[in-house]
Design a protein around this motif. Sequence first.
Motif, mmCIF file in Angstrom:
data_model
loop_
_atom_site.group_PDB
_atom_site.id
_atom_site.type_symbol
_atom_site.label_atom_id
_atom_site.label_comp_id
_atom_site.label_asym_id
_atom_site.label_seq_id
_atom_site.Cartn_x
_atom_site.Cartn_y
_atom_site.Cartn_z
ATOM 1 N N PRO A 1 0.804 -1.224 0.000
ATOM 2 C CA PRO A 1 0.000 0.000 0.000
ATOM 3 C C PRO A 1 0.837 1.273 0.000
ATOM 4 O O PRO A 1 0.401 2.300 -0.467
ATOM 5 N N GLU A 2 2.058 1.206 0.508
ATOM 6 C CA GLU A 2 2.918 2.386 0.533
ATOM 7 C C GLU A 2 3.367 2.788 -0.871
ATOM 8 O O GLU A 2 3.744 3.927 -1.101
ATOM 9 N N LYS A 3 3.347 1.864 -1.819
ATOM 10 C CA LYS A 3 3.803 2.144 -3.174
ATOM 11 C C LYS A 3 2.689 2.638 -4.087
ATOM 12 O O LYS A 3 2.957 3.066 -5.189
ATOM 13 N N ILE A 4 1.455 2.578 -3.638
ATOM 14 C CA ILE A 4 0.335 2.917 -4.497
ATOM 15 C C ILE A 4 0.093 4.418 -4.484
ATOM 16 O O ILE A 4 -0.058 5.031 -3.436
ATOM 17 N N GLU A 5 0.104 4.986 -5.664
ATOM 18 C CA GLU A 5 -0.166 6.409 -5.809
ATOM 19 C C GLU A 5 -1.648 6.584 -6.064
ATOM 20 O O GLU A 5 -2.206 5.973 -6.967
ATOM 21 N N ARG A 6 -2.284 7.404 -5.281
ATOM 22 C CA ARG A 6 -3.713 7.650 -5.425
ATOM 23 C C ARG A 6 -3.910 9.041 -6.011
ATOM 24 O O ARG A 6 -3.343 10.011 -5.527
ATOM 25 N N ARG A 7 -4.692 9.116 -7.090
ATOM 26 C CA ARG A 7 -5.045 10.417 -7.649
ATOM 27 C C ARG A 7 -6.321 10.275 -8.467
ATOM 28 O O ARG A 7 -6.649 9.190 -8.938
ATOM 29 N N THR A 8 -7.014 11.365 -8.606
ATOM 30 C CA THR A 8 -8.253 11.365 -9.368
ATOM 31 C C THR A 8 -7.929 11.424 -10.855
ATOM 32 O O THR A 8 -6.789 11.713 -11.263
ATOM 33 N N SER A 9 -8.920 11.188 -11.706
ATOM 34 C CA SER A 9 -8.693 11.268 -13.136
ATOM 35 C C SER A 9 -8.302 12.689 -13.546
ATOM 36 O O SER A 9 -7.508 12.876 -14.460
ATOM 37 N N GLU B 1 -6.561 14.790 -11.691
ATOM 38 C CA GLU B 1 -5.152 14.952 -11.316
ATOM 39 C C GLU B 1 -4.240 14.240 -12.299
ATOM 40 O O GLU B 1 -3.178 14.745 -12.639
ATOM 41 N N ALA B 2 -4.669 13.095 -12.780
ATOM 42 C CA ALA B 2 -3.858 12.333 -13.729
ATOM 43 C C ALA B 2 -3.743 13.061 -15.075
ATOM 44 O O ALA B 2 -2.737 12.948 -15.752
#
Length: 69
Positions: A56-64, A66-67
């Motif tokens: 989970p520490e490697k997963i980047e979370r962003r909205t569409s 933001e992408a």
Amino acid sequence: MTDDRAKSRAEHPLPEEEVVGSDDFQEQSEAILLESDIREEEPEATEQSVLQHEDPEKIERRTSEEAAE
């Protein structure tokens, strides 16, 4: 997943991936291929079940939105 698959994918990102860029195309490719492999083995996989296989520490979370920036 083989290193060759991730290396090849990192060397040839999709056009939309090139537009937004990446801090590390190799790591991004490994994560995308891992998720793809999991979903292929478990077609009903949810994001939560996929996350159980990843760090989970490697997963980047962003909205569409933001992408797309």
